[in-house]
Write a protein that holds these residues in place. Structure first.
Motif, PDB file in Angstrom:
ATOM      1  N   ASP A   1       2.739  -4.273   9.207  1.00  0.00           N
ATOM      2  CA  ASP A   1       3.819  -4.099   8.243  1.00  0.00           C
ATOM      3  C   ASP A   1       5.172  -3.953   8.917  1.00  0.00           C
ATOM      4  OD1 ASP A   1       2.543  -0.899   7.116  1.00  0.00           O
ATOM      5  OD2 ASP A   1       2.449  -1.909   8.998  1.00  0.00           O
ATOM      6  N   ASP A   2       5.254  -4.424  10.111  1.00  0.00           N
ATOM      7  CA  ASP A   2       6.550  -4.423  10.766  1.00  0.00           C
ATOM      8  C   ASP A   2       7.595  -5.141   9.941  1.00  0.00           C
ATOM      9  OD1 ASP A   2       5.402  -4.738  14.164  1.00  0.00           O
ATOM     10  OD2 ASP A   2       5.617  -3.035  12.820  1.00  0.00           O
TER      11      ASP A   2
ATOM     12  N   PHE B   1       7.631  -5.742   6.809  1.00  0.00           N
ATOM     13  CA  PHE B   1       7.553  -5.637   5.360  1.00  0.00           C
ATOM     14  C   PHE B   1       8.688  -4.791   4.819  1.00  0.00           C
ATOM     15  CE2 PHE B   1       5.676  -1.849   3.272  1.00  0.00           C
ATOM     16  CZ  PHE B   1       6.020  -0.986   4.276  1.00  0.00           C
ATOM     17  N   SER B   2       9.152  -5.161   3.719  1.00  0.00           N
ATOM     18  CA  SER B   2      10.242  -4.417   3.122  1.00  0.00           C
ATOM     19  C   SER B   2       9.640  -3.407   2.162  1.00  0.00           C
ATOM     20  CB  SER B   2      11.156  -5.356   2.372  1.00  0.00           C
ATOM     21  OG  SER B   2      10.472  -5.837   1.246  1.00  0.00           O
ATOM     22  N   ASP B   3      10.488  -2.597   1.614  1.00  0.00           N
ATOM     23  CA  ASP B   3       9.939  -1.497   0.839  1.00  0.00           C
ATOM     24  C   ASP B   3       9.533  -1.879  -0.561  1.00  0.00           C
ATOM     25  OD1 ASP B   3      11.754   0.888   2.563  1.00  0.00           O
ATOM     26  OD2 ASP B   3       9.619   0.851   2.288  1.00  0.00           O
ATOM     27  N   THR B   4      10.038  -2.965  -1.013  1.00  0.00           N
ATOM     28  CA  THR B   4       9.638  -3.356  -2.355  1.00  0.00           C
ATOM     29  C   THR B   4       8.186  -3.735  -2.297  1.00  0.00           C
ATOM     30  OG1 THR B   4      10.379  -5.529  -1.798  1.00  0.00           O
ATOM     31  CG2 THR B   4      11.881  -4.172  -3.044  1.00  0.00           C
ATOM     32  N   ASP B   5       7.442  -3.153  -3.166  1.00  0.00           N
ATOM     33  CA  ASP B   5       6.003  -3.291  -3.050  1.00  0.00           C
ATOM     34  C   ASP B   5       5.527  -4.676  -3.398  1.00  0.00           C
ATOM     35  OD1 ASP B   5       5.036  -1.021  -1.965  1.00  0.00           O
ATOM     36  OD2 ASP B   5       5.253   0.110  -3.808  1.00  0.00           O
ATOM     37  N   THR B   6       6.339  -5.388  -4.115  1.00  0.00           N
ATOM     38  CA  THR B   6       5.914  -6.723  -4.498  1.00  0.00           C
ATOM     39  C   THR B   6       5.752  -7.595  -3.280  1.00  0.00           C
ATOM     40  OG1 THR B   6       7.992  -6.434  -5.621  1.00  0.00           O
ATOM     41  CG2 THR B   6       6.364  -7.869  -6.656  1.00  0.00           C
TER      42      THR B   6
ATOM     43  N   TYR C   1       5.525  -6.708  -0.417  1.00  0.00           N
ATOM     44  CA  TYR C   1       4.773  -6.046   0.621  1.00  0.00           C
ATOM     45  C   TYR C   1       3.383  -6.634   0.805  1.00  0.00           C
ATOM     46  CZ  TYR C   1       1.533  -2.277   1.742  1.00  0.00           C
ATOM     47  OH  TYR C   1       0.504  -1.528   2.213  1.00  0.00           O
TER      48      TYR C   1
END
Lengths: 896, 520
Positions: A519-520, A522-527, A529
């Motif tokens: 998850d390096d 990955f952004s915080d929006t779970d979509t 993610y």
């Protein structure tokens, strides 16, 4: 759903005193113990001086099993002989052991189960184990629980024995394990997810529907899967029905639990006490040995119930010395804790043995040090040798002063010269010449398999002398990534295997067990993610093999390995068909891309093959318009506009590779009709901004582009050369152009009025610019038509045309910079303009390609001073509002 | 014991600030619709004849909390302060309640996250966020939650403690579908042994993948044995470190605490990148280790200790590159031993077997809660002659009922399993079974009510028959009218009310948990 049951089964359930049957899958179906398993099956490897098979028999006997079927494949005769000679075949043992030899085509446990089904040997519930089991779990209790359950629920077809441990238990495989979802009350297994260590399984998915019936379940990642399964008679038939089931856990359990149709239940038996483990790899070999010495397996310990029938004396500190007084221990030798020493072994002066197992009739020379070492029978360890964390086979001779650092596997009969220093994780086996054909009677195919393995090994024998020392008969097996890596299933991949290797702490591997690496990005929006992490896991999964192949300098030489050729041809034909369909039925680019990705995953070929296939398909599908260069160009432009995006959508963008693939494809087509298309298609790609100037330059510089490594004079090499020449021409034009751009900057200021309208909307201004460009190009073309004709005599018309067209399309998307920066900034802006121009370039390209043929003798826009001034000012607009246009084009790309 | 120090800290800082969110309660419509121009506050709806706000306030008081920040909509301010300041109805002398308001209307309520962000400046200490509608079970004192928080924060760097309760099973028959969706449970993953909340299935997760639960493998490597459960509901009681607010203010895209922020907050404890990103904010290095030291040397704190051991065994590599190690640490080696903060989110999981708990955040649970308290109480006729006079001799009142003061029960009226508010009138021959009547209701002679909830000032005409209906405050049921399974709302108030009523009508029907959430 009413349980379907046959009357026979009912009878079985009713019969209390029926014979308890067990099936041992004696073959491992993998090569983790190579080269120790050269010349003998894994189940006959000794652990604590008794073969794995004997330990398995002992474990089953302890559980009250009366009839055992041993399914063997490789070296079946040795297995048979071993069974014949063992104490179990004596009438008094109370065990009936039947070896069953399966076909050579049995490649997985699933195949073996199907074989069991066809043999029809199973009459009731049976215990299924692997031939490498060490266990003291009361399997009979499991069987009882299973039968109890069957009485009320006929769909409970299997009970898996799992052992409670921790996530980081030493006998729990780091490389492959599973997550069990259990009902805490009934231990019904509701879901099973296989996991692997590297690349680490990033996430676990549990079907939501299981909560409907079981509102509270346990997710357990702390269980050791002992591979002891109590199965009902219908299990083999389920394998028979589902011919694609290979692995018992990953396919069968997962398949049964996720199936909507089968409606079968699988239960777990969580063993709270007792010991059970598999010797599935060298790492667990080490762990299980230690466990046996530490008496976790009691009552199966060396001094009591030793499966090999040896008798040992148990001394303080878990030292086991053979009882018959045949062991010769020198007065000055040191025998440390957790050590087992077999009969007739001599340990000479000052030798030190710690946490090690030494077989029978061994000699440990003076001053030798054994630490965490496993020495099989009849081996001689020379004076002053140091053996650490390694497994040494039978009849091995280690010359004096050898160093065997951790992780080495030395196969039977190897002689290592004096003073040799093996590298860590060295795998050594005996040369074949020296190998007597003792297993002549063994199956031919075994031999063949071995042979192919050994041949590969033999191919890598340069410089081995220094490693194994003088007078050695050893073959050193290659370390690191094997060549056939790309075909190997993920769990058998080198890095994952490292997790199962003796002595390897794999500390350099990033294991997301400890906090996901994936998850390096990955952004915080779970979509995004979940999507992205999956994508990244895909790329990281295939990382090593891809990076090898993406490197343009090596790729050409490393294109084909024989073994993968077959899979690749199949893949090629699949891709060709898929693209054919896509082209014919007018699929969207996205759909086609998805299809290609799936194909790639399915046949596990590198990305490069896909790229080649797509580029090749595009070149081949372009409708040919003979004798009409203009129409031909229009045709190409149209086609590339429609399908070009696909090249970048297959899973990675590498424009240099695209050009190279194009070159080789065109060249490979021979001097036929398609070869001249190279220039035109390249130009079209350039217009679509699938290929940038920088890429063409990079390609041009690369060795592969010049046709290095090809047989000179061959048609392919000729074609490659011709294409390279075309590229050279193009680059000349780029050079010329960048000079012009410096001029144009000045002229740019003369036309400020054009800036304002241009800034209004990026796409329209780009379009306008392109139109202007193409007009101006016509003018400029005439100025310098002479150069072109001499440069590319083979194809007078097409070659210059692409060169001119990019000149038109390019500046339209490029914000003006100071002249010197213009070329440099391009690479920075590459991504931006690439996106922005998806849309912009298409009208530009249209007009450009339409315009180009209009000129009777198109030529490089070498001296076209008026043209650049127009692009420059038009481009001012997009430069200012590039953000907007980028978004626009992204949207439109998504819509498309 | 260092008495000096403890008394000194008491004076200087308060330990917790309780933040009570009191919203509109759209899910409780039409009970919370306006009565005329007066709002009917959700927080003051009675449960067993006590305003529901009293339950959480009492809970706070019992645990020794003194400071309460009560946040309600602006339009409720007058009623709320009136309640807080009136002697009779606010028997909480030890609480100092600070009533603050947010601009919100019944249709456009800001999310709980944004409300909290808005009041972040007023929250200086660790805080307890709780709703006005949680009725805690007597077996679960708030101090139990607080103690868990205290030990875990000081011991291994936890950041929050949540409280989930096991929902009681619905009897299918008692649910009235027209009252809106029955409350749904939250699916969570938690570690039972250490009481750690690891994953909350949020609506976003459902949108992303409605077939499967998807969560990181790193969760399972740190907590190899966890439970996945759909039995629990979020009590919306969160004890958080102050630092959690700092992160909340960064996550401005989150609307709801319960559905977005808490699920997110569970993740840094096992996801390394998030930990690196937010670890410093959530758990800044401090040199306050007096309690941590004491706890570390204690042998009684086994669960956390084990967990710590396991973590260090499993993830020594991960420990090494923790961001904190890059910061100059003001403390000595002992602090290094303690390792990095776990950033855990603690969980107090309250099982149904150890006491009934619920949130009165929709009509089903509201009725359920009232009935629960009826089961506890046993009604006896008042002995006080003045109050006795209100109840006719021939009225029949079952023992599992409650009658508010000054309520008149006429001759041969029959009341069973019901809560009757204050100042009501139950007419002759009226039958009230399994109902909740708020204050000032009038049930005319011969009316029959079964399983109804009547808003305040509801008038039921003679011989009307209502079954499983809910009425808006002030609703008038015509004589002889019959209704079943309905929400009865007035539509003929003044123009301004009409629009609002209709809106809330619809919104309350469609409202998912979300709206109830945001309006607490």
């Amino acid at each position: 759903m009413p349980p379907k049951s046959s009357s026979g089964k009912d009878k079985d359930l009713a019969e209390e005193d029926e014979v308890l049957q067990a099936v041992i899958l004696a073959d491992s179906f993998n090569k983790r113990f190579k080269p120790l398993t050269v010349g003998k099956p894994r189940c006959l490897l000794p652990i604590c001086n008794a073969t794995l098979l004997d330990w398995t028999f002992e474990s089953l006997a302890l559980a009250g099993v009366q009839e055992i079927f041993v399914i063997c494949r490789s070296y079946a005769d040795q297995v048979k002989a071993a069974i014949r000679d063992s104490k179990w075949s004596k009438p008094s043992s109370g065990l009936k052991i039947v070896p069953i030899v399966t076909a050579k085509e049995t490649f997985s446990p699933g195949d073996a189960m199907r074989d069991i089904y066809t043999h029809g040997i199973i009459t009731s519930d049976f215990v299924l184990v692997t031939g490498d089991l060490v266990s003291n779990v009361r399997i009979d209790e499991v069987v009882r629980a299973h039968k109890e359950r069957r009485r009320t629920n006929k769909d409970a077809i299997m009970t898996m024995v799992v052992k409670e441990a921790g996530a980081a238990h030493r006998t729990r495989s780091r490389g492959e394990s599973g997550v069990f979802v259990l009902d805490p009350d009934t231990s019904e297994c509701l879901h099973y997810e296989p996991t692997i260590g590297y690349p680490a399984t990033p996430s676990i998915k549990i079907p939501r529907e299981i909560l409907e019936e079981h509102p509270e379940v346990e997710i357990r990642n702390d269980l050791i899967d002992c591979s002891i399964d109590v199965c009902s008679v219908e299990v083999p038939s389920l394998f028979q029905d589902n011919f694609d089931y290979g692995d018992i856990r990953r396919d069968f359990v997962y398949g049964v639990l996720t199936s909507d149709l089968l409606m079968k239940n699988i239960y777990c038996y969580v063993a709270k006490d007792g010991y059970a483990a598999r010797v599935a790899d060298t790492r667990s070999y080490d762990a299980v040995s230690k466990d046996i010495l530490a008496r976790w397996t009691f009552p199966l310990v060396p001094d009591d119930n030793h499966p090999g029938g040896h008798s040992y004396e148990h001394l303080r500190g878990n030292k086991y010395i053979a009882k018959d007084n045949s062991v010769v221990l020198s007065r000055t030798c040191k025998v440390g804790n957790n050590t087992l020493i077999g009969a007739h072994t001599t340990i000479e002066a000052n030798a030190s043995v710690q946490s090690s197992v030494v077989g029978q009739r061994c000699t440990i020379g003076p001053g030798a040090v054994l630490r965490d070492a496993y020495i099989f029978d009849d081996t001689h360890v020379g004076a002053g040798c140091v053996v650490e964390g390694s497994i040494v086979g039978t009849h091995v001779r280690l010359g004096s002063g050898c160093r065997v650092p951790r992780g080495c596997l030395i196969a039977d009969g190897v002689v290592i010269g004096e003073g040799a220093k093996l590298r860590k994780f060295e795998r050594v086996s005996k040369k074949r010449e020296a190998q007597e054909d003792e297993d002549e009677d063994a199956d031919d195919e075994d031999e063949e398999e071995e042979d192919s393995d050994l041949e590969e090994v033999e191919a890598h024998q340069e410089g081995v002398e220094q490693i194994v020392g003088k007078g050695s008969n050893a073959l050193v097996w290659p370390q690191g990534l094997p060549d056939e890596e790309e075909e190997v299933e993920e769990r058998e991949s080198h890095n994952n295997q490292r997790l199962m290797r003796i002595g390897d702490d794999a500390s350099d591997l990033e294991l997301s067990d400890e906090g996901s690496t994936t998850d390096d990005d990955f952004s915080d929006t779970d979509t995004s993610y979940s999507m992205r992490s999956r994508a990244s896991s895909m790329t990281s999964a295939s990382g090593p093999s891809f990076s090898l192949n993406l490197d343009p300098s090596t790729s050409a030489s490393a294109i084909h390995s024989l073994s993968s050729a077959a899979a690749e041809t199949e893949f090629r034909s699949e891709v060709a068909q898929s693209l054919e369909r896509a082209f014919a039925e007018g699929h969207s680019v996205e759909n086609a891309a998805v299809e290609l990705k799936t194909l790639r995953m399915a046949s596990n070929v590198p990305l490069r093959r896909v790229r080649e296939a797509v580029v090749g398909a595009i070149v081949d599908r372009v409708p040919l318009v003979p004798d009409d260069p203009a129409a031909q160009r229009a045709e190409i432009a149209r086609f590339v506009r429609r399908w070009g995006q696909l090249i970048d959508k297959i899973g990675g963008v590498d424009a240099v590779e695209t050009v190279e693939a194009l070159q080789y494809h065109c060249a490979g087509a021979g001097a036929g009709a398609r070869q001249p298309l190279f220039a035109q298609v390249l130009a079209a790609l350039y217009q679509q901004d699938l290929v940038e100037e920088e890429d063409i330059r990079a390609w041009h510089r690369s060795a592969a582009a010049r046709g290095q490594g090809l047989k000179p004079g061959s048609p392919l090499a000729e074609g490659v050369k011709r294409c390279w020449a075309v590229g050279a021409k193009m680059i000349e034009q780029f050079d010329a152009e960048s000079e012009e751009e410096s001029e144009e900057e000045e002229s740019d200021e003369e036309a400020p009025k054009a800036k304002a309208p241009a800034a209004v909307s990026a796409p329209s201004s780009a379009k306008a610019a392109a139109e202007e460009d193409s007009e101006s190009e016509e003018d400029s073309d005439e100025d310098s038509d002479d150069d072109s004709e001499e440069s590319a005599p083979a194809k007078p018309a097409p070659a210059p045309a692409p060169a001119a067209a990019p000149a038109a399309a390019k500046p339209a998307t490029q914000p003006p910079k100071a002249p010197a920066q213009a070329a440099d900034s391009e690479s920075e802006e590459e991504t931006e303009s690439e996106e922005a121009s998806d849309e912009d370039a298409s009208p530009a390209a249209k007009t450009a390609s339409a315009a180009a043929p209009a000129a009777s003798h198109p030529a490089p826009a070498k001296t076209s001073t008026p043209a650049p001034s127009t692009h420059a000012k038009a481009a001012e607009g997009p430069g200012g509002s590039s953000d907007e246009s980028e978004e626009d084009s992204e949207d439109s790309a998504a819509n498309a | 014991m260092d008495f000096d120090e403890s008394s000194a800290t008491k004076i200087v800082t308060r330990e917790f600030l309780a933040v009570v969110l009191a919203g509109f309660g759209n899910e409780l419509g039409p009970l919370t619709n306006n009565h005329g121009d007066d709002p009917c506050l959700k927080a003051l709806l009675p449960i067993a004849n006590k305003p529901m706000l009293e339950y959480p306030l009492r809970w706070l008081e019992q645990s020794g909390i003194t400071d309460v920040l009560l946040i309600c909509p602006t339009s409720h301010r007058a009623a709320m302060t009136n309640y807080i300041q009136s002697d009779a109805s606010a028997p909480f002398p030890s609480l100092s309640i600070d009533v603050q308001t947010v601009e919100e209307s019944q249709d456009m309520a800001p999310g709980t996250s944004s409300i909290l962000r808005q009041f972040a400046s007023r929250i200086k200490s660790d805080f307890i966020l709780l709703p006005c509608d949680f009725v805690p079970p007597p077996t679960l004192p708030l101090s139990q939650v607080l103690n868990k928080f205290r030990t875990e924060v000081t011991y291994d760097g936890a950041i929050a403690t949540t409280c989930f309760f096991e929902a009681s099973k619905h009897d299918k028959g008692t649910l009235t579908e027209d009252w809106g969706l029955p409350p749904s449970n939250n699916t969570i993953i938690f570690d039972e042994r250490s009481g750690t909340l690891l994953y909350v299935d949020s609506p976003d997760d459902v949108d992303n993948n409605n077939q499967e639960f998807e969560f990181r493998m790193s969760l399972l490597s740190q907590y190899p044995r966890t439970k996945l459960s759909a039995k629990f509901r979020d009590s919306h009681v969160y004890v958080c470190r102050r630092t959690v607010l700092d992160v909340l203010s960064q996550k401005s895209q989150y609307e709801s605490i319960k559905e977005e922020f808490i699920p997110w907050l569970c993740k840094p404890q096992y996801q390394r990148t998030r930990r690196e990103k937010y670890g410093n904010i959530l758990s800044p290095a401090t040199n306050n280790l007096s309690q941590a030291l004491a706890l570390k040397h204690s042998t009684l704190h086994l669960p956390a200790r084990k967990q710590h051991l396991r973590r260090s065994a499993a993830g020594s590599e991960a420990d090494d590159d923790h961001p904190r190690s890059t910061m100059p640490s003001p403390v000595d080696d002992d602090d290094e031993d303690a390792g990095e903060p776990s950033l855990r989110v603690g969980l107090v999981a309250h099982r149904a077997s150890s006491g009934f708990a619920s949130r009165a955040n929709n009509l089903h649970t509201y009725l359920e809660l009232n009935r629960f308290f009826l089961g506890q109480a046993s009604y006896a006729l008042p002995t006080d002659p003045e109050r006795r006079a209100f109840i006719d001799q021939k009225a029949q009142i079952s023992s599992d009922s409650m009658i508010g003061h000054s309520t008149r029960v006429e001759e041969r009226a029959s009341i069973k399993r019901s809560v009757i508010g204050a100042h009501c009138v139950i007419g002759k021959m009226a039958k009230v079974v399994g109902c909740v009547l708020l204050d000032h209701c009038v049930v005319a002679d011969g009316a029959k009510l079964d399983g109804c909830i009547l808003g305040a000032y509801t008038k039921v005409g003679g011989k009307a028959e209502l079954s499983r209906c809910v009425t808006q405050p002030g609703y008038e049921v015509a004589p002889g009218e019959t209704a079943r399974n309905e929400k009865l709302e007035t539509s003929d108030w003044t123009a301004q009310d009409t629009s609002e009523d209709q809106d809330t009508d619809e919104s309350s029907e469609e409202a998912s948990d979300d709206s109830s959430e945001s309006s607490e």
